[in-house]
Design a protein around this motif. Structure first.
Motif, PDB file in Angstrom:
ATOM      1  N   LEU A 111      41.631  32.289  36.403  1.00 43.65           N
ATOM      2  CA  LEU A 111      43.061  32.506  36.205  1.00 43.65           C
ATOM      3  C   LEU A 111      43.383  33.995  36.150  1.00 43.65           C
ATOM      4  O   LEU A 111      44.377  34.450  36.724  1.00 43.65           O
ATOM      5  N   ALA A 112      42.550  34.776  35.459  1.00 42.16           N
ATOM      6  CA  ALA A 112      42.777  36.222  35.375  1.00 42.16           C
ATOM      7  C   ALA A 112      42.754  36.859  36.757  1.00 42.16           C
ATOM      8  O   ALA A 112      43.557  37.754  37.061  1.00 42.16           O
ATOM      9  N   HIS A 113      41.852  36.402  37.618  1.00 42.63           N
ATOM     10  CA  HIS A 113      41.755  36.955  38.970  1.00 42.63           C
ATOM     11  C   HIS A 113      43.049  36.730  39.750  1.00 42.63           C
ATOM     12  O   HIS A 113      43.548  37.634  40.429  1.00 42.63           O
ATOM     13  N   LEU A 114      43.608  35.527  39.640  1.00 39.01           N
ATOM     14  CA  LEU A 114      44.849  35.236  40.359  1.00 39.01           C
ATOM     15  C   LEU A 114      46.035  35.997  39.777  1.00 39.01           C
ATOM     16  O   LEU A 114      47.023  36.245  40.478  1.00 39.01           O
ATOM     17  N   LEU A 115      45.957  36.377  38.519  1.00 36.50           N
ATOM     18  CA  LEU A 115      47.030  37.139  37.880  1.00 36.50           C
ATOM     19  C   LEU A 115      46.870  38.644  38.074  1.00 36.50           C
ATOM     20  O   LEU A 115      47.681  39.423  37.572  1.00 36.50           O
ATOM     21  N   GLY A 116      45.832  39.053  38.793  1.00 38.80           N
ATOM     22  CA  GLY A 116      45.620  40.478  39.048  1.00 38.80           C
ATOM     23  C   GLY A 116      45.005  41.217  37.888  1.00 38.80           C
ATOM     24  O   GLY A 116      45.139  42.440  37.785  1.00 38.80           O
ATOM     25  N   ILE A 117      44.315  40.505  36.996  1.00 40.89           N
ATOM     26  CA  ILE A 117      43.686  41.109  35.823  1.00 40.89           C
ATOM     27  C   ILE A 117      42.178  41.113  35.997  1.00 40.89           C
ATOM     28  O   ILE A 117      41.579  40.091  36.359  1.00 40.89           O
ATOM     29  N   GLN A 118      41.564  42.256  35.746  1.00 40.70           N
ATOM     30  CA  GLN A 118      40.111  42.342  35.743  1.00 40.70           C
ATOM     31  C   GLN A 118      39.603  41.999  34.354  1.00 40.70           C
ATOM     32  O   GLN A 118      39.931  42.683  33.386  1.00 40.70           O
ATOM     33  N   LEU A 119      38.834  40.947  34.254  1.00 40.09           N
ATOM     34  CA  LEU A 119      38.235  40.553  32.987  1.00 40.09           C
ATOM     35  C   LEU A 119      36.818  41.100  32.929  1.00 40.09           C
ATOM     36  O   LEU A 119      35.976  40.757  33.763  1.00 40.09           O
ATOM     37  N   GLN A 120      36.554  41.972  31.953  1.00 36.80           N
ATOM     38  CA  GLN A 120      35.242  42.610  31.826  1.00 36.80           C
ATOM     39  C   GLN A 120      34.745  42.456  30.389  1.00 36.80           C
ATOM     40  O   GLN A 120      34.804  43.384  29.590  1.00 36.80           O
ATOM     41  N   PRO A 121      34.246  41.283  30.043  1.00 41.51           N
ATOM     42  CA  PRO A 121      33.819  41.043  28.658  1.00 41.51           C
ATOM     43  C   PRO A 121      32.387  41.490  28.399  1.00 41.51           C
ATOM     44  O   PRO A 121      31.607  41.737  29.325  1.00 41.51           O
ATOM     45  N   ARG A 122      32.083  41.562  27.128  1.00 41.97           N
ATOM     46  CA  ARG A 122      30.707  41.795  26.683  1.00 41.97           C
ATOM     47  C   ARG A 122      30.122  40.416  26.362  1.00 41.97           C
ATOM     48  O   ARG A 122      30.460  39.816  25.348  1.00 41.97           O
ATOM     49  N   ILE A 123      29.262  39.908  27.242  1.00 39.90           N
ATOM     50  CA  ILE A 123      28.797  38.530  27.159  1.00 39.90           C
ATOM     51  C   ILE A 123      27.432  38.474  26.480  1.00 39.90           C
ATOM     52  O   ILE A 123      26.476  39.104  26.933  1.00 39.90           O
ATOM     53  N   ARG A 124      27.358  37.704  25.409  1.00 36.06           N
ATOM     54  CA  ARG A 124      26.090  37.470  24.729  1.00 36.06           C
ATOM     55  C   ARG A 124      25.337  36.352  25.453  1.00 36.06           C
ATOM     56  O   ARG A 124      25.933  35.387  25.930  1.00 36.06           O
ATOM     57  N   ASN A 125      24.026  36.479  25.540  1.00 36.39           N
ATOM     58  CA  ASN A 125      23.182  35.460  26.170  1.00 36.39           C
ATOM     59  C   ASN A 125      23.613  35.178  27.613  1.00 36.39           C
ATOM     60  O   ASN A 125      23.703  34.030  28.042  1.00 36.39           O
ATOM     61  N   TRP A 126      23.869  36.251  28.360  1.00 32.17           N
ATOM     62  CA  TRP A 126      24.281  36.079  29.750  1.00 32.17           C
ATOM     63  C   TRP A 126      23.189  35.423  30.592  1.00 32.17           C
ATOM     64  O   TRP A 126      23.472  34.829  31.634  1.00 32.17           O
ATOM     65  N   LYS A 127      21.941  35.492  30.129  1.00 35.82           N
ATOM     66  CA  LYS A 127      20.845  34.889  30.892  1.00 35.82           C
ATOM     67  C   LYS A 127      20.969  33.369  30.963  1.00 35.82           C
ATOM     68  O   LYS A 127      20.369  32.724  31.822  1.00 35.82           O
ATOM     69  N   GLY A 128      21.752  32.789  30.059  1.00 39.25           N
ATOM     70  CA  GLY A 128      21.959  31.346  30.091  1.00 39.25           C
ATOM     71  C   GLY A 128      23.033  30.905  31.065  1.00 39.25           C
ATOM     72  O   GLY A 128      23.245  29.699  31.242  1.00 39.25           O
ATOM     73  N   LEU A 129      23.712  31.869  31.699  1.00 39.12           N
ATOM     74  CA  LEU A 129      24.773  31.533  32.655  1.00 39.12           C
ATOM     75  C   LEU A 129      24.187  31.374  34.053  1.00 39.12           C
ATOM     76  O   LEU A 129      23.169  31.991  34.393  1.00 39.12           O
ATOM     77  N   ASN A 130      24.847  30.538  34.857  1.00 44.58           N
ATOM     78  CA  ASN A 130      24.415  30.334  36.245  1.00 44.58           C
ATOM     79  C   ASN A 130      25.021  31.396  37.155  1.00 44.58           C
ATOM     80  O   ASN A 130      26.202  31.728  37.036  1.00 44.58           O
ATOM     81  N   PHE A 131      24.192  31.941  38.049  1.00 42.09           N
ATOM     82  CA  PHE A 131      24.667  32.817  39.117  1.00 42.09           C
ATOM     83  C   PHE A 131      24.877  31.952  40.355  1.00 42.09           C
ATOM     84  O   PHE A 131      24.030  31.117  40.688  1.00 42.09           O
ATOM     85  N   TYR A 132      25.988  32.170  41.062  1.00 44.71           N
ATOM     86  CA  TYR A 132      26.378  31.311  42.172  1.00 44.71           C
ATOM     87  C   TYR A 132      26.252  32.044  43.505  1.00 44.71           C
ATOM     88  O   TYR A 132      26.741  33.166  43.653  1.00 44.71           O
TER      89      TYR A 132
END
Length: 347
Positions: A111-132
């Motif tokens: 949703l942020a992408h379509l609204l023209g907003i760059q979302l740049q969070p500090r993500i904990r445990n990013w290794k548990g996320l899937n890369f696509y």
């Protein structure tokens, strides 16, 4: 115009905050406010301990708070992160938002992408996320093991008109981002629109994670931004003196007022501190002292030592405030340079 908008716009006219940031970045974070246990809004917070609710704030890189919201401890904070697009009508309009892990999800990224907003969070445990991957057969040298799934572009293409309709409705102020995010999440198992936002978010988040892992300066920027939010949380609770961070009201509207009014008072004190600091810098420059922007950049308007929270106050309603034009228009030296007032006038 809202009182908070007037304060933010006045604050934005000063030169000193431009040393700290340009208003294009902002960070969001929540802090726990205590509530009595016998309260419909009150929930037990496992991480902080005790019963309460969450005050959620969006803080500009210039240190001023642009947006506040009171929500329950069990709610997902990230659902509120984009609401400033509707509720912040000040001149400070950030287009890059930082947060912690609670400030992101795949649907929020989409949703942020379509609204023209760059979302740049500090993500904990990013290794548990899937890369696509963008395509099933695509291989990446050295980092191919990171990628475990593939983006469903057909779903995004099919639902794109509906997704754009949601973005346009938000841009027109007809619906809040938090409303649509909560509604989509509630019916996620049946909603193709939710899955489309999530799929787009997977693509955007994968791109961000790759940049996050490879760019140390980006990680420093995000860490610095989130530190400002955490420092504001300390400051805004210091402002609510006398109650031990307890929102004593049991009515939800009164609890929201408590958060909004406390947010306004905190911004007024930040504004006061910037005026005081600008006057001091103006005086130092007039006396011929050099101004070091590196040192100025390491300061902040969250100063409390000179503020008297207790005791008696004498209100002089006939007093006319002194003009702020001189300190508002006083130009700070370029970053990294040391100049005096005399040298500046000569330029």
């Amino acid at each position: 115009m809202r009182p908070s908008t007037t304060v933010i716009n006045g604050y934005n006219q000063f030169s000193l905050p431009k040393i700290w940031g340009l208003g294009k970045h902002a960070s969001a974070d929540g802090t726990k406010w205590d509530l009595h246990a016998q309260n419909l809004m009150s929930e037990y917070h496992l991480r902080y301990g005790g019963y309460g609710g969450i005050g959620y704030y969006l803080v500009s890189d210039m240190y001023i708070a642009l947006f506040s919201r009171f929500t329950t401890c069990g709610s997902w904070e990230g659902h509120n992160i984009l609401d400033y697009l509707v509720e912040n009508d000040s001149d400070v309009r950030p287009d890059t938002i930082h947060a912690d892990t609670q400030g992101q999800s795949a649907a929020i990224f989409g949703l942020a992408h379509l609204l023209g907003i760059q979302l740049q969070p500090r993500i904990r445990n990013w290794k548990g996320l899937n890369f696509y991957r963008s395509k099933p057969a695509l291989q990446y040298e050295h980092i191919d093991l990171l990628f475990s799934k593939t983006i469903d572009w057909n779903l995004i293409e099919t639902m794109l008109p509906e997704m754009l309709r949601v973005a346009v409705s938000i841009g027109a102020g007809r619906i809040k981002p938090s409303t649509i995010l909560r509604r989509l999440a509630t019916y996620s198992r049946k909603s193709k629109l939710y899955f489309a936002f999530r799929e787009l978010g997977h693509a955007v988040r994968t791109s961000f994670l790759l940049e996050y892992l490879s760019d140390v300066e980006l990680r420093r920027l995000i860490q610095s931004a989130t530190n400002k939010s955490e420092r504001f949380n300390q400051f805004v609770q210091w402002v609510a003196f006398g109650g031990g961070a307890l929102a004593a009201e049991g009515i939800r509207d009164e609890q929201r007022k408590f958060i909004k009014y406390n947010h306004l008072v905190a911004n007024l004190l930040i504004f006061h501190n910037v005026v005081t600091m600008s006057k001091a810098l103006e005086q130092l420059a007039a006396e011929g002292h050099a101004l070091d922007t590196e040192l100025i950049a390491s300061s902040s308007p969250y100063q409390t030592e000179h503020l008297n929270r207790f005791g008696r106050y004498a209100l002089n309603r006939d007093r006319v405030p002194e003009p702020l034009d001189s300190v508002r228009e006083f130009r700070m030296p370029p970053h990294g340079e040391r100049i005096t007032r005399t040298a500046q006038v000569a330029v």
